[in-house]
Scaffold this motif. Structure first.
Motif, PDB file in Angstrom:
ATOM      1  N   VAL A 211      -5.359  -2.995  15.264  1.00 61.48           N
ATOM      2  CA  VAL A 211      -6.611  -3.757  15.269  1.00 61.48           C
ATOM      3  C   VAL A 211      -7.652  -3.024  14.420  1.00 61.48           C
ATOM      4  CG1 VAL A 211      -8.532  -4.525  16.730  1.00 61.48           C
ATOM      5  CG2 VAL A 211      -6.179  -4.886  17.484  1.00 61.48           C
ATOM      6  N   ARG A 212      -7.737  -1.703  14.563  1.00 64.14           N
ATOM      7  CA  ARG A 212      -8.685  -0.918  13.763  1.00 64.14           C
ATOM      8  C   ARG A 212      -8.342  -1.023  12.276  1.00 64.14           C
ATOM      9  NH1 ARG A 212      -9.868   4.536  11.650  1.00 64.14           N
ATOM     10  NH2 ARG A 212     -12.076   4.903  12.020  1.00 64.14           N
ATOM     11  N   TYR A 213      -7.049  -0.968  11.953  1.00 65.82           N
ATOM     12  CA  TYR A 213      -6.634  -1.088  10.553  1.00 65.82           C
ATOM     13  C   TYR A 213      -7.087  -2.431   9.981  1.00 65.82           C
ATOM     14  CZ  TYR A 213      -3.760  -1.892   6.457  1.00 65.82           C
ATOM     15  OH  TYR A 213      -3.338  -2.206   5.189  1.00 65.82           O
ATOM     16  N   THR A 214      -6.864  -3.487  10.721  1.00 69.20           N
ATOM     17  CA  THR A 214      -7.251  -4.818  10.261  1.00 69.20           C
ATOM     18  C   THR A 214      -8.767  -4.893  10.069  1.00 69.20           C
ATOM     19  OG1 THR A 214      -5.365  -5.749  11.451  1.00 69.20           O
ATOM     20  CG2 THR A 214      -7.086  -7.278  10.778  1.00 69.20           C
ATOM     21  N   LEU A 215      -9.518  -4.394  11.050  1.00 71.23           N
ATOM     22  CA  LEU A 215     -10.979  -4.439  10.966  1.00 71.23           C
ATOM     23  C   LEU A 215     -11.541  -3.487   9.902  1.00 71.23           C
ATOM     24  CD1 LEU A 215     -11.817  -4.700  14.760  1.00 71.23           C
ATOM     25  CD2 LEU A 215     -12.165  -6.480  13.018  1.00 71.23           C
ATOM     26  N   SER A 216     -10.793  -2.433   9.582  1.00 72.52           N
ATOM     27  CA  SER A 216     -11.293  -1.483   8.577  1.00 72.52           C
ATOM     28  C   SER A 216     -11.358  -2.109   7.186  1.00 72.52           C
ATOM     29  CB  SER A 216     -10.435  -0.215   8.547  1.00 72.52           C
ATOM     30  OG  SER A 216      -9.161  -0.482   7.995  1.00 72.52           O
ATOM     31  N   TRP A 217     -10.715  -3.241   6.998  1.00 70.03           N
ATOM     32  CA  TRP A 217     -10.807  -3.932   5.716  1.00 70.03           C
ATOM     33  C   TRP A 217     -12.194  -4.519   5.500  1.00 70.03           C
ATOM     34  CZ3 TRP A 217      -7.904  -3.630   1.533  1.00 70.03           C
ATOM     35  CH2 TRP A 217      -6.674  -2.978   1.671  1.00 70.03           C
ATOM     36  N   LEU A 218     -13.067  -4.449   6.527  1.00 67.79           N
ATOM     37  CA  LEU A 218     -14.462  -4.852   6.336  1.00 67.79           C
ATOM     38  C   LEU A 218     -15.175  -3.938   5.338  1.00 67.79           C
ATOM     39  CD1 LEU A 218     -15.436  -5.781   9.992  1.00 67.79           C
ATOM     40  CD2 LEU A 218     -15.253  -7.342   8.036  1.00 67.79           C
ATOM     41  N   TRP A 219     -14.594  -2.764   5.076  1.00 68.20           N
ATOM     42  CA  TRP A 219     -15.145  -1.882   4.046  1.00 68.20           C
ATOM     43  C   TRP A 219     -14.977  -2.512   2.661  1.00 68.20           C
ATOM     44  CZ3 TRP A 219     -17.867   2.540   4.661  1.00 68.20           C
ATOM     45  CH2 TRP A 219     -17.785   3.213   5.890  1.00 68.20           C
ATOM     46  N   PHE A 220     -13.947  -3.332   2.473  1.00 67.39           N
ATOM     47  CA  PHE A 220     -13.589  -3.811   1.132  1.00 67.39           C
ATOM     48  C   PHE A 220     -13.602  -5.326   0.950  1.00 67.39           C
ATOM     49  CE2 PHE A 220     -11.291   0.189   1.901  1.00 67.39           C
ATOM     50  CZ  PHE A 220     -11.868   0.951   0.912  1.00 67.39           C
ATOM     51  N   LEU A 221     -13.231  -6.091   1.962  1.00 67.61           N
ATOM     52  CA  LEU A 221     -13.079  -7.532   1.769  1.00 67.61           C
ATOM     53  C   LEU A 221     -14.363  -8.265   1.393  1.00 67.61           C
ATOM     54  CD1 LEU A 221     -10.378  -8.587   4.374  1.00 67.61           C
ATOM     55  CD2 LEU A 221     -10.150  -8.252   1.920  1.00 67.61           C
ATOM     56  N   PRO A 222     -15.518  -7.985   2.006  1.00 65.28           N
ATOM     57  CA  PRO A 222     -16.722  -8.727   1.589  1.00 65.28           C
ATOM     58  C   PRO A 222     -17.057  -8.566   0.095  1.00 65.28           C
ATOM     59  CG  PRO A 222     -17.063  -7.765   3.746  1.00 65.28           C
ATOM     60  CD  PRO A 222     -15.764  -7.206   3.229  1.00 65.28           C
ATOM     61  N   PRO A 223     -17.068  -7.327  -0.451  1.00 66.60           N
ATOM     62  CA  PRO A 223     -17.372  -7.257  -1.887  1.00 66.60           C
ATOM     63  C   PRO A 223     -16.256  -7.818  -2.764  1.00 66.60           C
ATOM     64  CG  PRO A 223     -16.911  -5.056  -1.031  1.00 66.60           C
ATOM     65  CD  PRO A 223     -16.986  -5.984   0.144  1.00 66.60           C
ATOM     66  N   LEU A 224     -15.006  -7.706  -2.322  1.00 71.32           N
ATOM     67  CA  LEU A 224     -13.913  -8.287  -3.107  1.00 71.32           C
ATOM     68  C   LEU A 224     -14.030  -9.804  -3.146  1.00 71.32           C
ATOM     69  CD1 LEU A 224     -10.840  -6.125  -2.014  1.00 71.32           C
ATOM     70  CD2 LEU A 224     -11.994  -6.133  -4.238  1.00 71.32           C
TER      71      LEU A 224
ATOM     72  N   GLN B 148     -21.313   5.046  15.790  1.00 73.40           N
ATOM     73  CA  GLN B 148     -19.953   4.770  15.336  1.00 73.40           C
ATOM     74  C   GLN B 148     -19.994   3.695  14.253  1.00 73.40           C
ATOM     75  OE1 GLN B 148     -17.002   6.211  16.274  1.00 73.40           O
ATOM     76  NE2 GLN B 148     -18.139   7.633  17.578  1.00 73.40           N
ATOM     77  N   PHE B 149     -18.960   3.656  13.418  1.00 75.02           N
ATOM     78  CA  PHE B 149     -18.825   2.555  12.470  1.00 75.02           C
ATOM     79  C   PHE B 149     -18.592   1.278  13.268  1.00 75.02           C
ATOM     80  CE2 PHE B 149     -17.124   5.983   9.544  1.00 75.02           C
ATOM     81  CZ  PHE B 149     -18.268   6.025   8.760  1.00 75.02           C
ATOM     82  N   TRP B 150     -19.045   0.155  12.731  1.00 73.09           N
ATOM     83  CA  TRP B 150     -18.954  -1.100  13.477  1.00 73.09           C
ATOM     84  C   TRP B 150     -17.518  -1.588  13.622  1.00 73.09           C
ATOM     85  CZ3 TRP B 150     -22.458  -2.671  16.685  1.00 73.09           C
ATOM     86  CH2 TRP B 150     -23.749  -2.156  16.545  1.00 73.09           C
ATOM     87  N   HIS B 151     -16.640  -1.264  12.676  1.00 73.28           N
ATOM     88  CA  HIS B 151     -15.247  -1.673  12.879  1.00 73.28           C
ATOM     89  C   HIS B 151     -14.628  -0.884  14.029  1.00 73.28           C
ATOM     90  CE1 HIS B 151     -14.764   1.712  10.047  1.00 73.28           C
ATOM     91  NE2 HIS B 151     -13.560   1.856  10.565  1.00 73.28           N
ATOM     92  N   ASP B 152     -15.084   0.355  14.259  1.00 74.47           N
ATOM     93  CA  ASP B 152     -14.621   1.114  15.421  1.00 74.47           C
ATOM     94  C   ASP B 152     -15.135   0.484  16.709  1.00 74.47           C
ATOM     95  OD1 ASP B 152     -12.954   3.304  14.550  1.00 74.47           O
ATOM     96  OD2 ASP B 152     -14.724   4.098  13.549  1.00 74.47           O
ATOM     97  N   ALA B 153     -16.402   0.077  16.714  1.00 77.46           N
ATOM     98  CA  ALA B 153     -16.969  -0.565  17.910  1.00 77.46           C
ATOM     99  C   ALA B 153     -16.205  -1.840  18.240  1.00 77.46           C
ATOM    100  CB  ALA B 153     -18.447  -0.866  17.683  1.00 77.46           C
TER     101      ALA B 153
END
Length: 172
Positions: A100-113, A148-153
Motif C-alpha cells: 500500500v505504501r509503495y502504491t501511495l508513494s507514486w504520489l511523488w511522481f504521478l501528479p507532475p507526470l 510524516q509524509f502524507w503517503h505514510d499517513a
C-alpha cells in the motif's frame, strides 16, 4: 512492559530527503540490471520497442524491491541514513502495508507526470514541474501532526530514527 516505539520522533525532513535522493541513486543499479534482463529476455534491440511492457516490468521490479525491504524495516539507503519504517504502533510493517505504501508513494511522481502529459510539456518544463511538485510534497509533511509524509499517513506507516529505536529496544 515492552518499550513504546510509537513515541519515537520522526527524522528531520533534510535527513529523509537525503535518504530519498540516495535511494534514487541506488535505484540506477536496480534499473540497469532489471532493464538488461528485460531487454535480453525480450530480444529488444531498440529502446523504443516494447516501451510499455518495459515500464510495466520496471514498475513490478520496483514494487518487489521496496515491498521486500520495507517489510524488513529498511532499504539500503534507509540503513545508511538510520531511518526505519514502522506501522503506527512502531511494529514492523506487513508486506500488504508495504505494498500500500509503495502504491501511495507514486504520489511523488504521478501528479507532475500526468500534468506534463496533459499539457504536452517538453522535457525541461516537465523536470521543473516535477522538481517543484517534489519540493511541495516534501514540505507538506510539515503540516502533518507527526511531520510524516502524507503517503505514510495514508498507508498507516511512519518513518522513525533507527538509532533511537535500537536504544529504546535495549532499554526495554
Amino acid at each position: 512492559m515492552p518499550p513504546d516505539f510509537s513515541a519515537l520522533p520522526t527524522p528531520s525532513l533534510r535527513r529523509r530527503m537525503a535518504c530519498w535522493l540516495y535511494e534514487g541513486i541506488l535505484m540506477f543499479g536496480v534499473v540497469f540490471i532489471a532493464d538488461y534482463l528485460f531487454s535480453t529476455l525480450s530480444q529488444t534491440r531498440n529502446a523504443m520497442d516494447n516501451r510499455n511492457a518495459q515500464q510495466s516490468f520496471l514498475f513490478v521490479v520496483f514494487g518487489i524491491y521496496f515491498v521486500w525491504f520495507w517489510a524488513k524495516g529498511q532499504t539500503l539507503a534507509m540503513k545508511t541514513w538510520n531511518i526505519r519504517l514502522t506501522d503506527l504502533q512502531g511494529n514492523p510493517v506487513s508486506q500488504k502495508r508495504a505494498f500500500v505504501r509503495y502504491t501511495l508513494s507514486w504520489l511523488w511522481f504521478l501528479p507532475p507526470l500526468a500534468a506534463s502529459w496533459l499539457l504536452a510539456l517538453d522535457v525541461k518544463q516537465a523536470l521543473v514541474l516535477a522538481g517543484g511538485w517534489i519540493a511541495i510534497w516534501a514540505i507538506l509533511s510539515r503540516f502533518h501532526p507527526d511531520r510524516q509524509f502524507w503517503h505514510d499517513a495514508l498507508a498507516g506507516t511512519r518513518l522513525v530514527s533507527s538509532l533511537q529505536a535500537s536504544i529504546l529496544a535495549r532499554k526495554g
